[in-house]
Motif scaffolding. Structure first.
Motif, short mmCIF file in Angstrom:
data_model
loop_
_atom_site.label_atom_id
_atom_site.label_comp_id
_atom_site.label_asym_id
_atom_site.label_seq_id
_atom_site.Cartn_x
_atom_site.Cartn_y
_atom_site.Cartn_z
N PHE A 26 10.36 10.73 -1.44
CA PHE A 26 9.41 9.72 -1.01
C PHE A 26 10.15 8.67 -0.20
O PHE A 26 11.24 8.25 -0.57
CB PHE A 26 8.74 9.03 -2.22
N SER A 28 9.94 4.93 2.09
CA SER A 28 9.24 3.68 2.34
C SER A 28 8.89 3.60 3.82
O SER A 28 9.75 3.80 4.67
CB SER A 28 10.11 2.48 1.97
N THR A 34 1.43 2.37 4.47
CA THR A 34 2.24 3.17 3.55
C THR A 34 2.47 2.42 2.24
O THR A 34 2.60 3.05 1.20
CB THR A 34 3.58 3.60 4.18
N GLU A 38 1.94 4.11 -1.27
CA GLU A 38 2.99 4.10 -2.28
C GLU A 38 2.43 3.60 -3.61
O GLU A 38 2.74 4.17 -4.67
CB GLU A 38 4.13 3.17 -1.86
N LYS A 39 1.62 2.56 -3.55
CA LYS A 39 1.02 1.98 -4.76
C LYS A 39 0.16 3.02 -5.48
O LYS A 39 0.25 3.20 -6.70
CB LYS A 39 0.19 0.76 -4.38
N GLN A 42 2.46 5.71 -6.99
CA GLN A 42 3.20 5.19 -8.13
C GLN A 42 2.30 5.13 -9.36
O GLN A 42 2.72 5.49 -10.46
CB GLN A 42 3.75 3.79 -7.81
N TRP A 50 10.78 4.89 -4.13
CA TRP A 50 10.72 5.15 -2.71
C TRP A 50 11.98 4.58 -2.08
O TRP A 50 12.43 3.50 -2.45
CB TRP A 50 9.48 4.51 -2.10
N TRP A 96 0.17 9.71 4.84
CA TRP A 96 0.77 10.49 3.75
C TRP A 96 1.97 11.28 4.24
O TRP A 96 2.96 11.41 3.53
CB TRP A 96 -0.28 11.41 3.13
N LEU A 99 5.16 9.43 4.26
CA LEU A 99 5.73 9.06 2.96
C LEU A 99 6.72 10.06 2.39
O LEU A 99 7.37 9.79 1.39
CB LEU A 99 4.61 8.85 1.94
#
Length: 108
Positions: A26, A28, A34, A38-39, A42, A50, A96, A99
Motif C-alpha cells: 500500500f 501513500s 487517496t 486509505e482511511k 484501514q 501505508w 485505488w 494505492l
C-alpha cells in the motif's frame, strides 16, 4: 511493527546472486482522494501501514531495483492499462490503483 525490512534482509542474505525480489505494498498518495481511500481500507483491514514510494524502495535496500522502479502496480503491465484490445490509448489510473505500488529488485 512486523519489520518488513528485516524480513527482506533475511531472505536477501540467504538467496544466491541473481535472485529476484518482488514487493507490492500500500502506498501513500499524499492527496485528499487517496487519503480517504486509505482511511476506508484501514477501517476494513484494521491494521497495516501505508508507505511512500521512497519508503517502499528502502525495503529493497542492498538490492538493485529494476526499471521502472517502485510505481503503481498497474504500471507494471501498462498494456493492460492501455486496453490493448482497443486503440491502445492509456487511461488515467483510478484512486485505488494509485494505492498499490510494486517494485522488483535483483540481488547482485
Amino acid at each position: 511493527e512486523e519489520d518488513p525490512a528485516a524480513i527482506v534482509r533475511y531472505w536477501r542474505d540467504r538467496v544466491p546472486s541473481g535472485s529476484y525480489f518482488f514487493v507490492s505494498h500500500f502506498r501513500s498518495g499524499n492527496n485528499p482522494e487517496t487519503a480517504e481511500a486509505e482511511k476506508v481500507l484501514q477501517q476494513t483491514f484494521g491494521r497495516g501501514r501505508w508507505r511512500t514510494d521512497e519508503e517502499i524502495a528502502s525495503l529493497l535496500d542492498g538490492l538493485e531495483i529494476l526499471d521502472p522502479g517502485v510505481v503503481p502496480a498497474s504500471l507494471w503491465r501498462p498494456a493492460a492499462v492501455g486496453e490493448p484490445w482497443g486503440d491502445g490509448a492509456a487511461r488515467e489510473l483510478t484512486v485505488w490503483e494509485h494505492l498499490i505500488a510494486a517494485g522488483m529488485a535483483r540481488k547482485a
